[in-house]
Every structure is written in structure tokens, then in C-alpha cells.
Design a protein around this motif. Structure first.
Motif, short mmCIF file in Angstrom:
data_model
loop_
_atom_site.label_atom_id
_atom_site.label_comp_id
_atom_site.label_asym_id
_atom_site.label_seq_id
_atom_site.Cartn_x
_atom_site.Cartn_y
_atom_site.Cartn_z
N PHE A 74 0.87 -1.18 0.00
CA PHE A 74 0.00 0.00 0.00
C PHE A 74 0.90 1.22 0.00
O PHE A 74 1.71 1.41 0.90
CB PHE A 74 -0.91 0.04 1.22
CG PHE A 74 -1.61 1.38 1.37
CD1 PHE A 74 -2.57 1.78 0.46
CD2 PHE A 74 -1.26 2.26 2.40
CE1 PHE A 74 -3.19 3.02 0.57
CE2 PHE A 74 -1.88 3.49 2.53
CZ PHE A 74 -2.85 3.88 1.61
N GLY A 75 0.77 2.04 -1.04
CA GLY A 75 1.59 3.24 -1.15
C GLY A 75 0.74 4.48 -1.16
O GLY A 75 -0.09 4.67 -2.06
N TYR A 76 0.94 5.32 -0.17
CA TYR A 76 0.25 6.60 -0.11
C TYR A 76 1.06 7.66 -0.86
O TYR A 76 2.27 7.79 -0.65
CB TYR A 76 0.04 7.02 1.35
CG TYR A 76 -0.32 8.48 1.51
CD1 TYR A 76 -1.53 8.97 1.04
CD2 TYR A 76 0.57 9.37 2.10
CE1 TYR A 76 -1.84 10.32 1.16
CE2 TYR A 76 0.26 10.72 2.24
CZ TYR A 76 -0.94 11.19 1.76
OH TYR A 76 -1.26 12.52 1.87
N SER A 77 0.41 8.40 -1.74
CA SER A 77 1.02 9.51 -2.46
C SER A 77 2.32 9.07 -3.15
O SER A 77 2.30 8.16 -3.97
CB SER A 77 1.23 10.68 -1.49
OG SER A 77 1.46 11.89 -2.18
N ASN A 96 0.19 -7.63 -4.99
CA ASN A 96 -0.78 -6.60 -5.38
C ASN A 96 -0.31 -5.23 -4.90
O ASN A 96 0.35 -5.12 -3.86
CB ASN A 96 -2.15 -6.90 -4.78
CG ASN A 96 -2.72 -8.21 -5.27
OD1 ASN A 96 -2.17 -8.84 -6.18
ND2 ASN A 96 -3.83 -8.64 -4.70
N ILE A 97 -0.69 -4.21 -5.64
CA ILE A 97 -0.30 -2.83 -5.30
C ILE A 97 -1.55 -1.98 -5.19
O ILE A 97 -2.34 -1.88 -6.13
CB ILE A 97 0.62 -2.22 -6.37
CG1 ILE A 97 1.89 -3.06 -6.53
CG2 ILE A 97 0.98 -0.78 -6.00
CD1 ILE A 97 2.70 -2.68 -7.75
N ALA A 98 -1.73 -1.33 -4.04
CA ALA A 98 -2.80 -0.37 -3.85
C ALA A 98 -2.18 1.00 -3.60
O ALA A 98 -1.23 1.12 -2.83
CB ALA A 98 -3.70 -0.76 -2.69
N THR A 99 -2.71 2.01 -4.25
CA THR A 99 -2.22 3.37 -4.04
C THR A 99 -3.33 4.24 -3.49
O THR A 99 -4.51 3.88 -3.54
CB THR A 99 -1.70 3.99 -5.36
OG1 THR A 99 -2.83 4.29 -6.20
CG2 THR A 99 -0.76 3.05 -6.09
N LEU A 100 -2.97 5.39 -2.98
CA LEU A 100 -3.94 6.40 -2.58
C LEU A 100 -3.31 7.78 -2.76
O LEU A 100 -2.22 8.05 -2.26
CB LEU A 100 -4.36 6.23 -1.11
CG LEU A 100 -5.28 7.33 -0.57
CD1 LEU A 100 -6.61 7.36 -1.32
CD2 LEU A 100 -5.53 7.15 0.94
N GLY A 101 -3.99 8.64 -3.52
CA GLY A 101 -3.54 10.01 -3.66
C GLY A 101 -2.18 10.15 -4.31
O GLY A 101 -1.40 11.05 -3.95
N THR A 102 -1.88 9.29 -5.27
CA THR A 102 -0.59 9.36 -5.96
C THR A 102 -0.69 10.30 -7.15
O THR A 102 -1.56 10.14 -8.00
CB THR A 102 -0.15 7.96 -6.43
OG1 THR A 102 0.08 7.13 -5.28
CG2 THR A 102 1.11 8.04 -7.26
N LYS A 103 0.22 11.26 -7.19
CA LYS A 103 0.25 12.19 -8.32
C LYS A 103 1.07 11.59 -9.45
O LYS A 103 2.22 11.22 -9.27
CB LYS A 103 0.84 13.54 -7.89
CG LYS A 103 0.79 14.57 -9.02
CD LYS A 103 0.83 15.99 -8.52
CE LYS A 103 0.47 16.95 -9.64
NZ LYS A 103 -0.92 16.81 -10.10
N PHE A 104 0.43 11.50 -10.62
CA PHE A 104 1.08 10.90 -11.78
C PHE A 104 1.43 11.92 -12.85
O PHE A 104 2.32 11.69 -13.66
CB PHE A 104 0.16 9.85 -12.40
CG PHE A 104 -0.16 8.70 -11.49
CD1 PHE A 104 0.80 7.76 -11.18
CD2 PHE A 104 -1.43 8.55 -10.94
CE1 PHE A 104 0.51 6.69 -10.35
CE2 PHE A 104 -1.73 7.49 -10.12
CZ PHE A 104 -0.76 6.55 -9.81
N ASN A 105 0.72 13.04 -12.89
CA ASN A 105 0.88 14.02 -13.97
C ASN A 105 2.04 14.97 -13.66
O ASN A 105 1.85 16.05 -13.11
CB ASN A 105 -0.41 14.80 -14.18
CG ASN A 105 -0.29 15.82 -15.29
OD1 ASN A 105 0.49 15.64 -16.22
ND2 ASN A 105 -1.05 16.90 -15.21
#
Length: 231
Positions: A74-77, A96-105
Motif C-alpha cells: 500500500f503506497g500513499y502519495s 498486489n499494489i494499492a495506491t492512494l492520492g498518488t500524483k502521476f501528472n
């Protein structure tokens, strides 16, 4: 055998911010392994450098040294960005990979905008409580240096976004991208774009939630994560 989950914090964050999520997941039968990137919290800056590639290398070493191959993440941001990057360059290392609030742009314009928000003097002047929080989290003598390094990391990302479409399309891991409905740093559009590049993907949105991890409904997130990791 319990579900193993590695927890990754965000930029200018620290591992202890994810303690409530660790407690929640372990109540639900998981075993959690919080990881702290160098230069954050109480972990010294690495001589290898400060950035996404270095953080991914540190995470790989942590996984191998602790026999956590195929553990879920689990990766935050920023933590989500690092997890996806590592999955792309090291297939079969993590589950498995779960993200939250990750900025990609990331491009030169967005990087400049985000990096300007990390001006230590302006933070001290305009949001002194946040300055105190950062000093407590990283140390009174370290927090300004971390802001400076993070701002430079953002500029570098703006010039070279590691998670380009080709890299994203190569990821085989089951992924679940998460977004807070009131996140003012990460857009639905950029999250959707990355979602569309991934092969084995899911999406969730947290209601009544802002970007800071402290605003998360921990019970709701914990249930979403445990269900995803066991699926």
C-alpha cells in the motif's frame, strides 16, 4: 498464513503516519511492514541520493533483506509512485499494489507549481503549525533540507516522469488506484489516465476525504485494502 502488507508513506512524510492503517489491517489479520524512505522521519539521507530511483532501490533491498517477496504494497502519495515504478523495473518482486492520492501528472509546469509549495520560509510564516509538525517529524535541523530535496525531486520528475505510458503498460501486478474525493493535489483525470494504461486494475474513491493521510476513514480503507489483498 497472514497477509503481508508493506506500507509506504508519502513525500515529506514518515512511516509513523501509517500506524493507524497498520493497526487497522492487523486487526483484520494482516501483518504489516512500514517502510521509511531515506531522508524522512528518523531515517538518515542516503549517500546514494534522494529520489524515486533511489527510493525504489531501498524498497527492493528492504523486501529482499526481510524475505518479503510477493508481499502486497500500500503506497500513499509518493509511496504509490515508488511501488508502481519498482513493479515495472522488477517484475515478480511484489504482489498486489494499492495506491492512494498518488500524483502521476508530472511535467515542468506541475512540478514548478508543486515545488513552490515546499518553501520552508513561507511555511514558517504562513502555516507555522505545519512547520512545527515537520520539525517534530523529521527533526528541527532536518526538515528544511528535506523540503529542499523534495522540491528538487519534483523538478526532476517534471523533466523526466519515470512512470510513462510504456512503463505503466508493462506492469503485470494487480493494482488498485485510490483517490480522495476532495483531493486538491491529485486529479481524477490523471488517475484515470494511469488506470487506462494498466492491465489488471481496480479503482476506489474515498468519500469526504482530502489529500492528507490523516483525513482518511481508516476503517473503510482497511476493509478495502484487506479485501483487495486477499482477492
Amino acid at each position: 498464513m497472514s497477509t503481508k502488507v508493506i506500507l509506504l508513506h508519502g513525500a515529506i512524510g514518515a512511516a509513523d503516519q501509517l500506524l493507524p492503517i497498520k493497526v487497522e489491517l492487523e486487526k483484520r489479520g494482516a501483518t504489516c511492514f512500514p517502510f521509511e524512505f531515506s531522508g524522512h522521519g528518523k531515517t538518515p539521507v542516503s549517500q546514494a541520493g534522494f529520489g524515486i530511483q533511489q527510493f525504489a532501490s531501498q524498497l527492493k533491498d528492504f523486501i529482499l533483506n526481510n524475505n518479503l517477496q510477493q508481499a502486497h504494497v500500500f503506497g500513499y502519495s509518493m509511496g504509490g509512485y515508488v511501488a508502481l515504478y519498482l513493479a515495472a523495473i522488477e517484475p515478480n518482486l511484489i504482489g498486489n499494489i494499492a495506491t492512494l492520492g498518488t500524483k502521476f501528472n508530472w511535467n515542468p509546469e506541475t512540478a514548478l507549481k508543486e515545488s513552490k509549495m515546499l518553501n520552508a520560509e513561507q511555511i514558517e510564516l504562513k502555516v507555522p503549525k505545519f512547520a512545527e509538525t515537520l520539525a517534530a517529524r523529521h527533526g528541527a535541523g532536518n526538515w528544511k533540507d528535506i523540503l529542499k530535496r523534495t522540491a528538487q525531486m519534483m523538478i526532476d520528475l517534471g523533466n523526466n516522469n519515470f512512470l510513462n505510458d510504456i512503463l505503466l503498460q508493462s506492469i503485470e501486478n494487480k493494482t488498485m488506484l485510490g483517490l480522495a474525493d476532495n483531493d486538491n493535489m491529485v486529479s481524477y483525470e490523471e488517475t484515470k489516465h494511469v488506470f487506462n494504461q494498466l492491465k489488471n486494475k481496480h479503482f476506489y474513491m474515498l468519500p469526504n476525504t482530502k489529500h492528507p493521510i490523516e483525513t482518511v476513514n481508516v476503517a473503510l480503507l482497511g476493509q478495502l485494502l484487506i479485501d483487495f489483498c486477499k482477492s
